[in-house]
Design an enzyme around this catalytic site. Sequence first.
Site, PDB file in Angstrom:
ATOM      1  N   HIS A  80       0.624  -1.084   0.275  1.00 49.96           N
ATOM      2  CA  HIS A  80       0.025  -0.023  -0.055  1.00 49.96           C
ATOM      3  C   HIS A  80       1.156   1.428  -0.044  1.00 49.96           C
ATOM      4  O   HIS A  80       1.927   1.531   0.342  1.00 49.96           O
ATOM      5  CB  HIS A  80      -1.190  -0.160   0.886  1.00 49.96           C
ATOM      6  N   CYS A  81       0.247   2.249  -0.402  1.00 45.12           N
ATOM      7  CA  CYS A  81       0.818   3.429  -0.505  1.00 45.12           C
ATOM      8  C   CYS A  81      -0.018   4.539   0.204  1.00 45.12           C
ATOM      9  O   CYS A  81      -0.383   4.442   0.621  1.00 45.12           O
ATOM     10  CB  CYS A  81       1.224   4.273  -1.758  1.00 45.12           C
ATOM     11  N   LYS A  82      -0.732   5.538  -0.344  1.00 46.87           N
ATOM     12  CA  LYS A  82      -1.713   6.389   0.816  1.00 46.87           C
ATOM     13  C   LYS A  82      -3.002   5.799   0.145  1.00 46.87           C
ATOM     14  O   LYS A  82      -3.961   5.368   1.103  1.00 46.87           O
ATOM     15  CB  LYS A  82      -1.584   7.758   0.605  1.00 46.87           C
ATOM     16  N   GLY A 121      -3.863   3.895  -2.676  1.00 44.06           N
ATOM     17  CA  GLY A 121      -3.502   2.973  -3.953  1.00 44.06           C
ATOM     18  C   GLY A 121      -3.673   2.609  -5.099  1.00 44.06           C
ATOM     19  O   GLY A 121      -4.441   1.911  -5.209  1.00 44.06           O
ATOM     20  N   THR A 125       1.221   2.318  -5.442  1.00 50.95           N
ATOM     21  CA  THR A 125       1.359   0.538  -5.470  1.00 50.95           C
ATOM     22  C   THR A 125       0.516  -0.041  -6.708  1.00 50.95           C
ATOM     23  O   THR A 125       0.970  -1.155  -7.595  1.00 50.95           O
ATOM     24  CB  THR A 125      -0.402   0.762  -4.479  1.00 50.95           C
TER      25      THR A 125
END
Lengths: 201, 201
Positions: free
Chosen positions: B111-113, B115, B119
């Site tokens: 995940h990132c912030k 997605g 991602t």
Amino acid sequence: MGCIVEADDGDDVVMEPPSNFSMVDEGIYRSSCPRPANFSFIETLNLRSIIYLCPEPYPEENMEFIRSHNITLFQFGIEGKTEPSVSTLKDAIRGALKILIDVRNHPVLIHCKRGKHRTGSLVGCLRKLQNWCLSSVYEEYQHFAGIKSRPTDMRFIETFDVVCLRQCLHSLIFQYQGYGSKKRRLLYKEENVQKSRIASV
Amino acid sequence: MGCIVEADDGDDVVMEPPSNFSMVDEGIYRSSCPRPANFSFIETLNLRSIIYLCPEPYPEENMEFIRSHNITLFQFGIEGKTEPSVSTLKDAIRGALKILIDVRNHPVLIHCKRGKHRTGSLVGCLRKLQNWCLSSVYEEYQHFAGIKSRPTDMRFIETFDVVCLRQCLHSLIFQYQGYGSKKRRLLYKEENVQKSRIASV
């Protein structure tokens, strides 16, 4: 296309998943209707069965493919263009769900024509069975249906009664696996089948 | 919300997956950054690790969650607002891919912030490694990024060199499983690690 990637075994198979392909859960996939160009990708899934949600006969090429790969076809015909009655749709989705969550049929691919509405409705009902909250179910439905999202599908998913279905399945041949870890996967248990067989005699 | 579904064990846990959640492949998930409301759902995945693609420190609540569940955090900081240089991005994605395809780290959540972009870029490169054709890789990227799709991400995915990475991984500790069935899954093989250890002495 720029999509040729050399495989290490000298076998340059480029994988072309059907459009709207995705993994739904362990052993469960969804997509639009696979075309012959997708068959080499579909092979990699090692499918045991396919749930086909259209009333039209299964395309001849696809039929050949599943025959040669020993894949079982479960067809639940749902009209795509005209809106089916809610009770017809309910019956089809209920029947498809019973096949879908039976791990003896896994790996299984669900598809209709475009993998948006009928497939999306079935996956939506599965998510309810997995206790997903409705906003997450809708988000997933909309991912695949995009601008073609249908409020009727979303209403159908919202009102679909999974509590009844869950109890029904539970009392027959299925049991939740991993209660402790809160895992909602359904698992086939041989002893329960025996019980239900005896009960139904 | 209409999303309370009674569980059979009397434990009324409603699952709220993080937005943009999806299963990428066996043992690999993607999403936006999980919030505390998502933790009971995340628990059901029985994660062994998380690949976090932002440069910001991991949120304190998430850190507590992963500590208490013995989940390993792999962080590869990629800037989200300003565009990172291609070489920085390449290094981060390459490092993340090595962790991602190592089955010893599965089940793993990327995940990132939101997605979407970071991602999506990592998953896009994974798909290339799995020999997906570029149009299918793009379709998947766009499913999650929606109207926020970034041509720079798509160009990055297109030009990302997986042949080199595949050979590099292949010669180290990984090996394709199921060549015969054309399955492209990567599998950790103990004997190869031994060899590479000896070789690197």
